[in-house]
Write an enzyme that holds these catalytic residues in place. Structure first.
Site, PDB file in Angstrom:
ATOM      1  CG  ASP A  13      -1.936   1.081   1.222  1.00  0.00           C
ATOM      2  OD1 ASP A  13      -2.482   1.367   0.142  1.00  0.00           O
ATOM      3  OD2 ASP A  13      -2.184   1.666   2.285  1.00  0.00           O
ATOM      4  CG  ASP A  15      -1.862   7.599   0.914  1.00  0.00           C
ATOM      5  OD1 ASP A  15      -0.939   8.436   0.854  1.00  0.00           O
ATOM      6  OD2 ASP A  15      -2.775   7.533   0.081  1.00  0.00           O
ATOM      7  CE  LYS A 184      -5.666  -1.058  -0.910  1.00  0.00           C
ATOM      8  NZ  LYS A 184      -4.510  -0.478  -0.217  1.00  0.00           N
ATOM      9  CG  ASP A 209      -2.038   1.985   6.549  1.00  0.00           C
ATOM     10  OD1 ASP A 209      -2.328   1.624   5.388  1.00  0.00           O
ATOM     11  OD2 ASP A 209      -2.554   2.976   7.107  1.00  0.00           O
TER      12      ASP A 209
END
Length: 259
Positions: A13, A15, A184, A209
């Site tokens: 990912d 961010d 996602k 995250d």
């Protein structure tokens, strides 16, 4: 559990893993540099559909992260590929930015508000009441409802912003129609991404995250999963979920030596 095969390709990912509020997370540059030097297939993923891969390449480059355009995979690209598979050469009414409209143009879609096959909702900073009203009426008239991702909020320097999932809920309330989310945690986004780089889930890993999107999508796609603690999911929240990542690490810096 049987031992997993060695990791030969990586999905991560963006961010909360590589950058946070426009600033690189320590170790991100070393991770990307080592990935590129290794020659292993990799993708940087984002559920944000605002930007094209070319835009994201330039933004990351300004931060010192050298990610080739072909190694960037967005929910807009996953949505476009899904629509191209479902109804090649179709039409759509789009609420979104250049990342989404460019992806749909690239597969030969016609963007129109006249009897479109689909209403496609993506991220934008300028949702208009007029456009949402048009979307509601088109869906009520038979257009199929597609969303790039289900994220209800997105990050900004000022705090959380309403995102695609929140606007989708408004449209669903007005139409009674649930959208299909391509991004996602739909493992479709992972599988199409793996196909794009010629990788296999059993020898791939996903770094994220968020437990509810990154880890869930990676797990359902059959990959090893790594949760970093530099983003949204906090350590105390992990036990709230009925599934677990393969491993929890403090940050992307802890994975450089795994490549």
């Amino acid at each position: 559990m049987p031992d997993r095969k060695p990791i030969e390709s990586w999905l991560t990912d963006m961010d909360g893993v590589l950058i946070h509020e426009g600033v690189p997370i320590p170790g991100a540059d070393a991770f990307i540099k080592k990935l590129r030097e290794s020659g292993k297939p990799f993708l940087v993923l984002t559920n944000n559909s605002i930007y094209t891969p070319r835009d994201l390449h330039a933004r990351l480059n300004r931060m010192g992260l050298e990610v080739p355009i072909e190694n960037i995979w967005t929910s807009a690209l996953a949505t476009a590929q899904f629509l191209d598979d479902q109804r090649p050469g179709g039409s759509a009414y789009v609420l979104g930015e250049a990342g989404l409209t460019t992806a749909l143009h690239d597969i030969g879609y016609i963007l129109t508000d006249h009897e479109p096959d689909y209403v496609v909702l993506g991220e934008t900073r300028t949702y208009s009441f007029e456009a949402m009203t048009k979307a509601v009426r088109l869906i009520n008239d038979g257009a199929r409802f597609i969303c790039t991702n289900p994220d209800e909020t997105g990050p900004s320097t000022e705090g959380p912003l309403p995102a695609t999932g929140a606007v989708a809920a408004l449209i669903t309330k007005a139409t009674g129609k649930q959208p299909y989310f391509a991004g996602k945690p739909n493992p479709l986004m992972m599988r199409t991404g793996l196909n794009a780089i010629g990788a296999h889930s059993e020898t791939s890993a996903m770094i994220g995250d968020r437990m509810d999107t990154d880890v869930l999508a990676g797990m359902e796609a059959g990959m090893q999963t790594f949760l970093v603690l530099t983003g949204l999911t906090r350590p105390a929240q992990i036990e709230n979920f009925p599934y677990r990542p393969s491993k929890v690490v403090d940050s992307i810096a802890d994975l450089v030596d795994r490549i």
